[in-house]
Scaffold this motif. Structure first.
Motif, PDB file in Angstrom:
ATOM      1  N   LYS A 441       0.831  -1.206   0.000  1.00  0.00           N
ATOM      2  CA  LYS A 441       0.000   0.000   0.000  1.00  0.00           C
ATOM      3  C   LYS A 441       0.862   1.252   0.000  1.00  0.00           C
ATOM      4  O   LYS A 441       0.601   2.205  -0.752  1.00  0.00           O
ATOM      5  CB  LYS A 441      -0.915  -0.017   1.223  1.00  0.00           C
ATOM      6  CG  LYS A 441      -1.807   1.214   1.347  1.00  0.00           C
ATOM      7  CD  LYS A 441      -2.651   1.153   2.615  1.00  0.00           C
ATOM      8  CE  LYS A 441      -3.481   2.429   2.774  1.00  0.00           C
ATOM      9  NZ  LYS A 441      -4.266   2.394   4.032  1.00  0.00           N
ATOM     10  N   GLU A 445       0.885   4.055  -2.986  1.00  0.00           N
ATOM     11  CA  GLU A 445       0.530   5.452  -2.727  1.00  0.00           C
ATOM     12  C   GLU A 445       1.728   6.370  -2.937  1.00  0.00           C
ATOM     13  O   GLU A 445       1.589   7.478  -3.469  1.00  0.00           O
ATOM     14  CB  GLU A 445      -0.006   5.588  -1.294  1.00  0.00           C
ATOM     15  CG  GLU A 445      -1.343   4.882  -1.093  1.00  0.00           C
ATOM     16  CD  GLU A 445      -1.828   4.964   0.347  1.00  0.00           C
ATOM     17  OE1 GLU A 445      -1.047   5.419   1.216  1.00  0.00           O
ATOM     18  OE2 GLU A 445      -2.982   4.576   0.600  1.00  0.00           O
ATOM     19  N   ARG A 448       2.233   7.035  -6.646  1.00  0.00           N
ATOM     20  CA  ARG A 448       1.274   7.974  -7.218  1.00  0.00           C
ATOM     21  C   ARG A 448       1.525   9.395  -6.728  1.00  0.00           C
ATOM     22  O   ARG A 448       1.366  10.359  -7.491  1.00  0.00           O
ATOM     23  CB  ARG A 448      -0.141   7.506  -6.899  1.00  0.00           C
ATOM     24  CG  ARG A 448      -0.496   6.242  -7.689  1.00  0.00           C
ATOM     25  CD  ARG A 448      -1.788   5.586  -7.283  1.00  0.00           C
ATOM     26  NE  ARG A 448      -2.066   4.450  -8.162  1.00  0.00           N
ATOM     27  CZ  ARG A 448      -3.039   3.567  -7.956  1.00  0.00           C
ATOM     28  NH1 ARG A 448      -3.825   3.664  -6.905  1.00  0.00           N
ATOM     29  NH2 ARG A 448      -3.213   2.569  -8.809  1.00  0.00           N
ATOM     30  N   ASN A 449       1.968   9.534  -5.492  1.00  0.00           N
ATOM     31  CA  ASN A 449       2.244  10.873  -4.961  1.00  0.00           C
ATOM     32  C   ASN A 449       3.494  11.493  -5.585  1.00  0.00           C
ATOM     33  O   ASN A 449       3.647  12.712  -5.571  1.00  0.00           O
ATOM     34  CB  ASN A 449       2.380  10.820  -3.443  1.00  0.00           C
ATOM     35  CG  ASN A 449       1.051  10.564  -2.761  1.00  0.00           C
ATOM     36  OD1 ASN A 449      -0.012  10.875  -3.303  1.00  0.00           O
ATOM     37  ND2 ASN A 449       1.096  10.002  -1.560  1.00  0.00           N
ATOM     38  N   GLU A 464      -4.797   8.319  -9.475  1.00  0.00           N
ATOM     39  CA  GLU A 464      -5.327   6.990  -9.180  1.00  0.00           C
ATOM     40  C   GLU A 464      -5.251   6.062 -10.393  1.00  0.00           C
ATOM     41  O   GLU A 464      -5.301   4.835 -10.251  1.00  0.00           O
ATOM     42  CB  GLU A 464      -6.781   7.097  -8.705  1.00  0.00           C
ATOM     43  CG  GLU A 464      -6.945   7.717  -7.330  1.00  0.00           C
ATOM     44  CD  GLU A 464      -6.336   6.863  -6.224  1.00  0.00           C
ATOM     45  OE1 GLU A 464      -6.504   5.645  -6.275  1.00  0.00           O
ATOM     46  OE2 GLU A 464      -5.667   7.427  -5.338  1.00  0.00           O
TER      47      GLU A 464
END
Length: 598
Positions: A441, A445, A448-449, A464
């Protein structure tokens, strides 16, 4: 740094003869260590000075084992030479002499002959499958393959920069003997083999050193991956230098590319590594050492290292070819043509110049030979660090990209290409891992950040859509597929250019000096070099959509032109859009190749 003392040992399980193995673990934060063999034997290691635990016992090759720390935790050997599966499986005792080399007299290739092809072993389906590509690459004109990192990582899918067992080839790619067979086979084809190694951090999953050897790290200095490696410790320094020597001496790799050395705080480590490699490898061998270094330390390239991956050259070319100026490309947004000219004439673009963060970056590099710089149009980073892994031919004008390929393959810098470049692979190269649970996870994340600084992904909903690194399909989508018809305009261009490079440039590369580069117009430059035989090489490049005023000196032989029909404009003093001209004022008459223009 002091040389190894009597109180330091080679890390790991070292076979002393066919029946006996010495196990040595540096565990200064442990009170008790035993080696647990798969047959149920538990053998306590003898505690020695400076945190070492050692035992010599009857133990043949193939024995599976783990270490038990203080009766509380079973861990793999941090210097495991092989794993019986994933990182949570047993380590395996390996006989380094078991493989019978077929090309034992191979001495490598001189650095000036380097034409490097970077590849990901997992994406090509393992060590055995990579062998099927070697003849094709030789026919193309490649002289070296560079393998992305092989150190054992968690799971079966990873770029390799999350390795935690530095000495163990990734088990899902094949056995140590299969890796040696790949290298041996490559040598039989005349190919050098380079390994990308990661000495700046360990991966986030499967590293237990913090439990029993905190001295591997220094908590006062941090990198993007956590606490920095503490190379001030003799045991730590030896752990990594012995690893480099293992790859070069036992596996017979022809060179190493050190990842992100700007994250290595101790400059003495890099100097000692180069020194010990040069001292302990046969002086008759050609052993290449390369670095990736955001600090652009030209001085390091005078201390035993052959070359540096030149991100500056790539970044300036990428801005010119795509117009993209997000994130780190912002440093090249204002004057990319001038920056490309500086790269071609002096090596680095940033030589103490102020970057976008307001800080000086780099050291003067104009005194270094062009071959100290590895040039590329893309590599695993520049493709895979895009949100959707697009390749350059999907972003740039096709003719402009071909013109830039002329510069890549015929400049006196060392050319590097990434797997699939040579046939304009349609498959992306995405960032992929095989983490699980909370770490999966966090990686998803975090990935993507990373793109929040890119204008196309300021909207969280768009981020996303970025592929999940841990999804199996992300890896599957990244496997390049050879076209059914091997003929393509890109492949033909690469083959022709490399034929010219081997004939007219490589033999005269030693002693080459840059003569300067001139900006002709926005997106257009002219660069010249004096080759080692006294001839003058000149490349005139126009990556823009507008024609540019241009003339060639009298007595110049036009060695190559792209596109072929551009020559008719030369008489009018014009360099066509998306055009590259390569000319040579030779010290001796040229022998033409088929299809070349004299």
């Amino acid at each position: 740094m002091p040389l190894r003392t009597l109180e330091t040992w080679p890390h790991g399980a070292i076979m002393l003869d066919a029946e006996h193995t010495r196990f040595a673990l540096w565990a200064p934060d442990a009170f008790y260590v035993s080696v647990e063999l798969e047959n149920g034997q538990s053998l306590p290691l003898l505690p020695l000075a400076d945190g070492w635990f050692v035992i010599t016992t009857r133990c043949p090759a193939g024995t599976k084992y783990r270490y038990n720390i203080d009766g509380e935790l079973e861990v793999p050997d941090p210097a495991s030479r092989a794993q019986a599966g994933d990182i949570d499986q047993h380590s395996v005792v390996v006989d380094p002499l078991a493989y019978r080399w077929q090309h034992s007299t191979w001495l490598g290739r001189p650095w000036n002959e380097a034409v490097i092809y970077e590849l990901h072993v997992g994406a090509l389906d393992g060590f055995v499958a990579v062998e099927q590509h070697l003849a094709r690459l030789v026919e193309l004109g490649v002289t070296a393959i560079e393998l992305m990192p092989l150190a054992q990582f968690p799971g079966e899918r990873n770029w390799g920069y999350d390795g935690v067992l530095t000495y163990a080839p990734q088990a899902s790619y094949g056995s140590p003997e299969q890796l040696k067979h790949l290298i041996d086979t490559a040598h039989g084809h005349g190919l050098a083999v380079i390994l990308d190694v990661v000495y700046n951090h360990f991966g986030p999953d499967g590293n237990y050193l913090h439990r029993y050897a905190k001295g591997f790290f220094r908590e006062d200095v941090h990198t993007p991956w956590g606490a920095a490696i503490d190379f001030r410790r003799r045991e730590v320094c030896d752990f990594f230098i012995d690893n480099a020597l293992m790859w070069l001496l036992e596996y017979r790799f022809d060179g190493l590319r050190l990842d992100a050395v700007h994250a290595i705080e101790d400059p003495n480590f890099l100097q000692e590594l180069a020194q010990r490699v040069r001292q302990q490898t046969d002086p008759a061998r050609h052993v290449w050492l390369m670095v990736e270094n955001e600090h652009n330390q030209a001085s390091l390239l005078e201390q035993g290292y052959d070359g540096q991956w030149n991100d500056d050259g790539h970044n300036a070319l990428h801005v010119l070819l795509t117009g993209e100026t997000d994130a780190y490309y912002a440093d090249y947004a204002q004057n990319p043509t001038e920056q490309l000219a500086r790269c071609l004439s002096q090596g680095f673009v940033f030589q103490g110049h102020i970057n976008r963060h307001g800080k000086p970056r780099g050291e003067p590099s104009g005194h270094l030979p062009p071959s100290a710089f590895v040039l590329f149009l893309q590599n695993h980073d520049q493709i895979g660090n895009r949100a959707f892994g697009e390749r350059l031919h999907q972003l740039a004008h096709p003719q402009a990209l071909h013109a830039a390929s002329v510069l890549l393959l015929l400049s006196p810098m060392i050319p590097l290409m990434f797997m699939g470049d040579e046939f304009a692979a349609e498959q992306p190269f995405l960032f992929f891992t095989s983490h699980h649970g909370e770490l999966a996870k966090l990686v998803r994340e975090g990935r993507r950040n990373e793109f929040a600084a890119f204008s196309a992904f300021t909207d969280p909903h768009k981020r996303e859509q970025i592929p999940d690194p841990n999804a199996p399909q992300t890896f599957e989508a990244s496997r390049p597929v050879l076209p059914a018809n091997s003929a393509s305009s890109t492949t033909d261009l690469y083959r022709r250019l490399l034929k010219i490079r081997h004939r007219h440039i490589i033999p005269h590369l030693p002693g080459t000096q840059a003569l300067g580069a001139e900006v002709l117009a926005v997106g257009a430059v002219s660069a010249s070099w004096r080759l080692g035989d006294g001839s003058h090489l000149r490349i005139d490049l126009n990556l823009s959509a507008a024609p540019v005023l241009h003339s060639l000196p009298t007595g110049t032989s036009l060695l190559f032109q792209y596109p072929p029909q551009s020559a008719h404009r030369l008489d009018q003093g014009t360099l066509d859009p998306y055009c590259a001209l390569v000319s040579l004022t030779a010290a001796a008459p040229l022998l033409p190749l088929d299809g070349e223009r004299q």
